[in-house]
Write a protein that holds these residues in place. Sequence first.
Motif, PDB file in Angstrom:
ATOM      1  N   SER A  43     -49.550 130.663  37.239  1.00 59.64           N
ATOM      2  CA  SER A  43     -48.326 129.708  36.732  1.00 59.64           C
ATOM      3  C   SER A  43     -47.079 130.039  37.277  1.00 59.64           C
ATOM      4  O   SER A  43     -46.318 128.934  37.806  1.00 59.64           O
ATOM      5  N   ARG A  63     -53.682 124.391  29.405  1.00 57.27           N
ATOM      6  CA  ARG A  63     -54.009 125.167  28.514  1.00 57.27           C
ATOM      7  C   ARG A  63     -53.767 124.875  26.869  1.00 57.27           C
ATOM      8  O   ARG A  63     -54.563 125.273  26.006  1.00 57.27           O
ATOM      9  N   ASP A 143     -51.993 122.838  35.654  1.00 61.76           N
ATOM     10  CA  ASP A 143     -52.223 124.167  35.556  1.00 61.76           C
ATOM     11  C   ASP A 143     -53.515 124.492  34.621  1.00 61.76           C
ATOM     12  O   ASP A 143     -53.553 123.912  33.431  1.00 61.76           O
ATOM     13  N   GLU A 144     -54.409 125.380  35.121  1.00 59.10           N
ATOM     14  CA  GLU A 144     -55.732 125.606  34.317  1.00 59.10           C
ATOM     15  C   GLU A 144     -56.454 123.999  34.553  1.00 59.10           C
ATOM     16  O   GLU A 144     -57.083 123.673  33.293  1.00 59.10           O
TER      17      GLU A 144
END
Length: 360
Positions: A43, A63, A143-144
């Motif tokens: 991140s 997330r 992200d993720e």
Amino acid sequence: MLFDPTPKDNREDFFNRDEEINRVRSLSSPITLVLGLRRTGKSSIIKIALNELSLPYIYLDLRKFEDRAYISFKDLLLELEREVKKLTRKFPSLVDFLKGVKGVSIAGNEVRFNWGVKNRLNFSDLLETLNDWSKDRVIIAFDEAQDLINLRGVNLLYPLAYTFDNLKKVRIIMSGSEMRLLYRFLGVENPKSPLFGRAMNEVELRPFDHEKSIEFLRRGFKEVNVEFREYERVYEELGGIPGWLTYFGYYFIQTRNLEESMDRTLERAKGLVMEEFNNFLSKRLIAKERYMVIMKRIANGCSRWSEIKTAVEIHEGREISDSEIYNYLNNLMDSSWIVKDEEKNEYCPAEKLIGRVFRV
Ligand code: ADP
Ligand code: MG
């Protein structure tokens, strides 16, 4: 400050990853993958690259949905809407481009996305609009991103493949802690996947080795003028995951006490790792016990396949099929809980603290 336990957003606070940052910044393929175990700095690296590039971007933190069995298209649209709103505040010219796009309503300068089945926004249309609007390039960061595998009601791979092939100004960045799962989701090696065969810009963040871990701690303590000597002990106990070393430094600055900082770091690790593992289990409730038995067995020492199978069978007092055991181990590997040591033919915890958390 190096020992700040939140993700970093500038290079000065980020130790030893210049080459990786530059590779993300290069955006050398329409899709950039940032891969690495949890807490290796993914991140942070995305935030730093976005800051330095100063291109318009949309940042989606998946997330948020980690503890859900699935993500609906509405969930995703709401996130997108929030980010696009931010973007239109910064770049009012975007509003004109969004006018008339199916599934977008505009009241004054406020953009709204519809999610009703009939009139909902199409993800490809949004990407196309961003591409038309953009002067240079525009970035969408997931992200993720492996969590997109739980997205229901829409297949993002088609718009992603379309973007890859046609929208030259849209660049995608995806991070993934669960690397095998992310690869499987994207299907780069699967002839049936829309993204089959696309070459991506892959940046992997490996944990620090012994030398780098110690240099990182040294720098961190020097930066705040705190005297410290027990470098070897910290590496020995925590390993080279930057996030755990950061927590340790952060606690030591506060307590100036080695044992207490170590205890707090381990306590913190236990909380985070178990929370993440429970999220993993929440999608596999039927086999919950078995996964726990397997993790405990492996945490007490790297184990061979047959040893793992026996441990589960003893626990349940009955025979379990080979294919079930393979399935559990594959899922644990896909989500980066364990790794296979091919040479020794053993399964091990993916990193030191995962081992410590599950050890009995
Ligand atoms: P990830 O997204 O991979 O889980 P983060 O970017 O959230 O990792 O980083 C985890 C923690 O470790 C954060 O506190 C971050 O500041 C710290 N960290 C990771 N890598 C570095 C580094 N190279 N230098 C300084 N701090 C780091
Ligand atoms: Mg992260």
